[in-house]
Motif scaffolding. Structure first.
Motif, short mmCIF file in Angstrom:
data_model
loop_
_atom_site.label_atom_id
_atom_site.label_comp_id
_atom_site.label_asym_id
_atom_site.label_seq_id
_atom_site.Cartn_x
_atom_site.Cartn_y
_atom_site.Cartn_z
N TYR A 128 -63.24 -36.19 -134.52
CA TYR A 128 -62.27 -37.20 -134.11
C TYR A 128 -63.00 -38.39 -133.50
N ARG A 129 -62.85 -39.55 -134.09
CA ARG A 129 -63.31 -40.77 -133.44
C ARG A 129 -62.10 -41.37 -132.72
N LEU A 130 -61.99 -41.04 -131.45
CA LEU A 130 -60.79 -41.38 -130.70
C LEU A 130 -60.81 -42.82 -130.20
N PRO A 131 -59.66 -43.49 -130.25
CA PRO A 131 -59.54 -44.81 -129.63
C PRO A 131 -59.32 -44.64 -128.11
N ASN A 132 -58.88 -45.69 -127.45
CA ASN A 132 -58.52 -45.59 -126.04
C ASN A 132 -57.31 -44.67 -125.89
N LEU A 133 -57.38 -43.75 -124.94
CA LEU A 133 -56.31 -42.78 -124.75
C LEU A 133 -55.55 -43.07 -123.46
N PHE A 134 -54.28 -42.68 -123.45
CA PHE A 134 -53.49 -42.77 -122.22
C PHE A 134 -52.54 -41.60 -122.14
N GLY A 135 -52.10 -41.30 -120.94
CA GLY A 135 -51.19 -40.18 -120.70
C GLY A 135 -51.43 -39.58 -119.34
N LYS A 136 -50.67 -38.55 -119.01
CA LYS A 136 -50.79 -37.92 -117.70
C LYS A 136 -52.18 -37.32 -117.49
N TRP A 137 -52.62 -37.33 -116.24
CA TRP A 137 -53.87 -36.72 -115.78
C TRP A 137 -55.12 -37.51 -116.14
N SER A 138 -54.97 -38.70 -116.66
CA SER A 138 -56.13 -39.56 -116.88
C SER A 138 -56.53 -40.17 -115.55
N ARG A 139 -57.83 -40.21 -115.27
CA ARG A 139 -58.32 -40.68 -113.98
C ARG A 139 -58.33 -42.21 -113.91
N PRO A 140 -57.68 -42.79 -112.91
CA PRO A 140 -57.76 -44.25 -112.75
C PRO A 140 -59.18 -44.67 -112.40
N ASN A 141 -59.54 -45.88 -112.82
CA ASN A 141 -60.88 -46.43 -112.59
C ASN A 141 -61.98 -45.57 -113.22
N PHE A 149 -54.09 -49.28 -114.31
CA PHE A 149 -52.91 -50.13 -114.12
C PHE A 149 -51.73 -49.31 -113.58
N CYS A 150 -51.48 -48.16 -114.18
CA CYS A 150 -50.35 -47.32 -113.75
C CYS A 150 -50.53 -46.88 -112.30
N TYR A 151 -51.72 -46.42 -111.98
CA TYR A 151 -51.99 -45.94 -110.62
C TYR A 151 -51.82 -47.07 -109.61
N ASN A 152 -52.39 -48.22 -109.91
CA ASN A 152 -52.32 -49.33 -108.96
C ASN A 152 -50.89 -49.84 -108.77
N VAL A 153 -50.17 -50.03 -109.86
CA VAL A 153 -48.80 -50.53 -109.75
C VAL A 153 -47.92 -49.51 -109.03
N ALA A 154 -48.06 -48.24 -109.37
CA ALA A 154 -47.24 -47.20 -108.73
C ALA A 154 -47.53 -47.08 -107.25
N ASN A 155 -48.73 -47.45 -106.84
CA ASN A 155 -49.13 -47.28 -105.44
C ASN A 155 -49.32 -48.61 -104.71
N ASP A 156 -48.68 -49.66 -105.24
CA ASP A 156 -48.66 -50.97 -104.59
C ASP A 156 -50.04 -51.57 -104.38
N LEU A 157 -50.93 -51.36 -105.34
CA LEU A 157 -52.26 -51.93 -105.29
C LEU A 157 -52.37 -53.08 -106.29
N GLU A 158 -53.27 -54.01 -106.02
CA GLU A 158 -53.46 -55.15 -106.91
C GLU A 158 -54.13 -54.71 -108.22
N ILE A 159 -53.81 -55.42 -109.28
CA ILE A 159 -54.50 -55.20 -110.55
C ILE A 159 -55.11 -56.53 -111.00
N THR A 160 -56.22 -56.44 -111.70
CA THR A 160 -56.91 -57.64 -112.16
C THR A 160 -57.03 -57.60 -113.68
N VAL A 161 -56.56 -58.65 -114.33
CA VAL A 161 -56.67 -58.79 -115.78
C VAL A 161 -57.35 -60.13 -116.05
#
Length: 372
Positions: A128-141, A149-161
């Motif tokens: 499997y040549r996997l692309p970027n993955l997302f879903g539960k239990w993925s470690r932020p940062n 993004f999910c972790y920061n927004v859910a916990n009132d932290l700033e995000i940078t794009v």
């Protein structure tokens, strides 16, 4: 079937082992960083199939890319070659294997080790040549931008794009797991040296992703449900909820109280209307109005109700006595003025669904007493 999952404590590994343990056809063997090389050898020689997920993607030094990806795979292949079972090996690689960078080169090296295993033993392989993955239990940062993004927004932290136009190629964890499980169960031995793509992927810009995630957070005030008709939105919302703090699962609603009891809006949607919940005191009647186009459903959850109807052109009154223990729904057709009265001795709880959101400019609600 004994399935060895390496990297079982990682993002994909945790999700995969959870699914495999739910299926009696699989006996799951786990290998993670806490295990020794000797334990890896023992586990490999027991396995009928191996899902090799272990690897390194954020090392302290570049040398760890090779040792954690290509060299670890070479050790696993050596043990598998010595096994009497010659297990089917499913390798988690990356689309980065096509790029000229230390990480991509180490993943390509791991693929080459697996290809050699097939050439030497004839055993089945899946890459499997996997692309970027997302879903539960993925470690932020660590695992993905979406996790961060999910972790920061859910916990009132700033995000940078830095560049919102950047487009990501994404796959959802359960789609990846479903594909792996299907391959484990497949008896198709044709087409070895197989490169397998995840069947469902999405291309989304960082701006689209962040806007959606922020709308999920705002939902507790707006009450607007995500558009679940879009499967990416559905999967991203599910992912976002997994990053809520455990003391933040619950939230309050605005209660509109008067002498009748109280009423709260529960959820709204651009495509399915909205829902309310109310508590009504004994002897109190709500409604006495009709609609031309708007329709509703009533379900009494607790208490006793008398729901009355009258066609606005007629005098005959139709009555439905409903009790909370019946789990009975009453449809409210257009052109019928209607009311709901608490005829019991306790407070009555009712759930209402309306097929459109309330519009103050066009409420489509006309007062008219059912009983004249």
């Amino acid at each position: 079937m004994k399935v060895l999952v390496t990297g079982s404590k990682g993002f994909v590994g945790r999700n995969l082992t959870a699914h495999l343990r739910e299926d009696s056809r699989f006996e799951v063997l786990e290998y993670s960083r806490s295990n020794s090389e000797n334990e890896l050898e023992v586990l490999v020689k027991q396995a009928d199939k191996i899902v090799h997920l272990a690897g390194v993607n954020r090392p302290k030094t570049e040398n760890e890319f090779k040792s954690g990806n290509q060299d670890l795979t070479a050790k696993l292949i050596h043990f598998a070659s010595q096994s009497n079972k010659r297990p089917h090996i499913l390798l988690s690689s990356s689309t980065q294997a096509e790029l000229n960078n230390p990480y991509g080169e180490s993943k390509l090296g791991a693929e080459q080790e697996v290809l050699k295993y097939h050439d030497q033993t004839g055993s089945r392989i899946t890459i499997y040549r996997l692309p970027n993955l997302f879903g539960k239990w993925s470690r932020p940062n660590y695992n993905s931008a979406i996790a961060t993004f999910c972790y920061n927004v859910a916990n009132d932290l700033e995000i940078t794009v830095t560049d919102p136009t950047i487009e990501l190629n994404l796959a959802y964890i359960d789609d990846v797991v479903d594909s792996i499980v299907a391959n484990l169960l497949s008896d198709n031995n044709n087409g070895n040296n197989t490169y397998v793509a995840v069947p469902v992927t999405y291309k989304k810009t960082l701006e689209e992703i962040v806007t959606l995630i922020q709308s999920f957070k705002n939902m507790r005030e707006s009450l607007l449900l995500p558009n679940y008709q879009d499967l990416f939105v559905k999967k991203l919302y599910t992912t976002y909820l997994s990053y809520l703090k455990e003391d933040a699962f619950s939230y309050g609603l605005t209660k509109h109280e008067d002498n009748r009891g109280w009423l709260s809006e529960l959820i709204k949607s651009d495509y399915m209307g909205q829902m309310f919940v109310s508590k009504t005191k004994p002897g109190i009647t709500r409604g006495n109005h009709y609609h031309h186009t708007k329709v509703e459903k009533f379900i009494v959850i607790s208490g006793e109700a008398m729901i009355r109807f009258r066609h606005i052109e007629k005098s005959e009154v139709i009555e439905y006595k409903i009790e909370g223990n019946e789990a009975r729904v009453v449809d409210i057709p257009p052109g019928y003025t209607h009311s709901i009265e608490n005829i019991g001795t306790d407070e009555m709880i009712t759930l209402f669904w309306v097929n459109e959101q309330f519009d103050t400019q066009k409420p489509d609600t006309y007062m008219n007493e059912v009983i004249k």
